[in-house]
Design an enzyme around this catalytic site. Structure first.
Site: not given
Ligand code: FRU
Length: 497
Positions: A45, A47, A106, A166
């Site tokens: 797990l 974000d 993401y 992103r």
């Molecule tokens: C932060 C991150 C985000 C990205 C996501 C991918 O932890 O690197 O920038 O969208 O995790 O899982």
């Protein structure tokens, strides 16, 4: 098992139902598993995503790689709640199954639009040469939790950023949509918050970068959020590579906040009198916090308790990390406070009042052989010095040590170096907070098997950390030279996972 890139990005259909079931069982049976924190059903797990209130329920998603404790092909795992504490798992909802998110759905956010929840997220795409192409995508979740992706991206990578672009946060301010995105500037290779505007979610206008600081924000900003806390616009973000002379931090990557005075997104301007970003959490493991304003106008936040590029002890068990509890944010006298939500109190059972009995005792067992899922509220009077040992074995060889002084040079230091299985030691085993001189210290500590959240002085500071105690580390001990003047309450907390 070796995790090659190919293996991490295998289509989900390449894994068997039996493999997934085994991973789920392995996670569920772990000694380090959580009683009341959001945990991965299997695998990794990271974000929190799409934190929102829709259809009379709180909605939340997390970044999930279900097949191991590595960063592989990511999806959004969906949960719903009535009270921000008890969460119902709905499963993987936003999956990497289109040309515009083939290598992972993401991070992103959610916003209620008419009778649907609009999810805005980054589609991670890699081409044959493994070059990254980030797309900002949309999807609609209806009231039956049925998801429909938009066929085309909302927008792609602008000219002025690298492919590190992103984590959109979608906001609606005065009937205009704005998206804040984490970015790396192409010319300077520095971290930025990019800003886009739309009136209809179809046509998007690039407003450049949000101006909020003259400082260099490292090489990449991840997970930016704008949230209004008691009327104050506040930015919460993760500036990777931030110079430690700007903001001092010990974790591999910081998660910080800036409280503003005014914000004008049309002018890409956020004004603040805060000299530098401040750490949102004083502990070891908070990252990628997501915050939003609920329908009640209050600001709510939830964090990933884990960090990129660090190995954790449960990696061996093929699962990793958890989310923090939900924290309600307030600002008083210009300072940020974080509070547990009211429903957390409904987890309490078997309360025990604690107070200084024989004050001269140098080693007081506040709890002997207690559970490892508890809340401890403790007030330590002014002019005291000592150590509070959590997850302590009887002779104090191993414990999570909270050293405090409430004298003139008041401080709280959390030492996890002798707390059980050690990890991430390269980033230090100690974190310290300066406390107000000669004042009583209020602690509200939430322990949940392998995560600990310490709310200090009514949430003026929070210190969150993972900890991996052994079975016999089940005492809470107060140690001092002269005895400590304290009182408080300990509660066992219910298992709701
Ligand atoms: C932060 C991150 C985000 C990205 C996501 C991918 O932890 O690197 O920038 O969208 O995790 O899982």
């Amino acid at each position: 098992m070796k995790w090659t890139r190919t293996k991490r990005y295998l289509p989900y259909s390449a894994w068997t139902a039996e493999e997934l079931l085994n991973l789920q069982q392995q996670a569920a049976n772990s000694n380090y598993q959580f009683y009341y924190h959001i945990r991965p059903e299997s695998g990794l797990l990271n974000d929190p995503n799409g934190f929102s209130f829709f259809n009379n329920q709180w909605h939340l998603f997390y970044q999930s790689f279900p097949f191991g404790a590595v960063h592989g092909l990511k999806s959004w795992f969906h949960l719903v709640s009535n009270d921000l504490v008890h969460w119902d798992r709905k499963g993987l909802t936003l999956k990497p199954d289109s040309a515009f998110d083939s290598h992972g759905t993401y991070s992103g956010s959610a916003h209620v639009i008419d009778d649907k929840l609009f999810l805005m997220y980054t589609g991670n795409v890699r081409d044959k040469n493994w070059t990254r192409h980030p797309y900002q995508n949309g999807a609609w979740l209806d009231k039956n939790n049925h998801l429909t992706k938009m066929l085309h991206p909302l927008f792609g990578q602008p000219e002025h950023t690298t492919d590190h672009f992103r984590d959109p946060q979608l906001l609606n301010i005065n009937n205009t949509y704005y998206a804040l995105l984490g970015a790396q500037d192409k010319d300077t290779l520095t971290g930025k918050i990019a800003l886009f505007r739309s009136h209809d979610l179809k046509k998007w206008e690039d407003l450049g970068y949000l101006s909020f600081t003259n400082n260099n924000m490292g090489y990449m900003i991840e997970c930016p959020n704008l949230v209004f806390i008691d009327g104050k616009p506040t930015l919460i973000f993760c500036p990777q590579g931030l110079n430690k002379n700007i903001t001092s931090y010990d974790n591999i990557y910081p998660n910080v906040f800036v409280i503003g005075d005014t914000v004008d997104l049309d002018k890409s301007f956020f004004s603040t009198s805060q000299v530098a970003p401040v750490n949102l959490d004083e502990g070891f493991d908070v990252y990628a916090t997501q915050a939003f304003n609920g329908p009640d106008g209050k600001a709510y936040a939830i964090s990933w308790v884990g960090l990129p590029d660090i190995s954790y002890p449960t990696d061996k068990e093929n699962w990793a990390h958890c989310l923090s509890q939900v924290k309600q944010l307030t600002i008083k006298n210009g300072q940020l406070y974080q509070h547990p939500v009211p429903a957390m109190a409904n987890l309490r059972i078997n309360g025990r009042h604690l107070s200084a009995g024989n004050k001269s005792h140098r080693k007081v067992f506040l709890m002997k052989r207690s559970s490892k899922h508890f809340e401890l509220k403790l007030t330590i009077a002014a002019q005291q010095s000592g150590k509070l040992h959590l997850a302590a074995d009887e002779n104090l060889t191993h414990s999570l040590e909270l050293e405090f002084s409430t004298t003139e040079n008041a401080f709280l230091t959390v030492e996890r170096g002798r707390s059980g299985i050690s990890f991430a030691e390269n980033y230090g085993t100690k974190r310290s907070i300066t406390l107000p001189s000669s004042k009583a210290l209020d602690l509200d500590i939430f322990f949940d098997n392998s995560v600990c959240e310490i709310f200090v002085n009514n949430g003026l500071n929070v210190c969150t950390l993972r900890v991996f105690p052994k079975a016999d580390q089940n005492n809470i001990i107060l140690e001092s030279n002269r005895g400590i003047n304290y009182n408080g309450t300990w509660w066992n907390l219910k298992k709701i996972n």
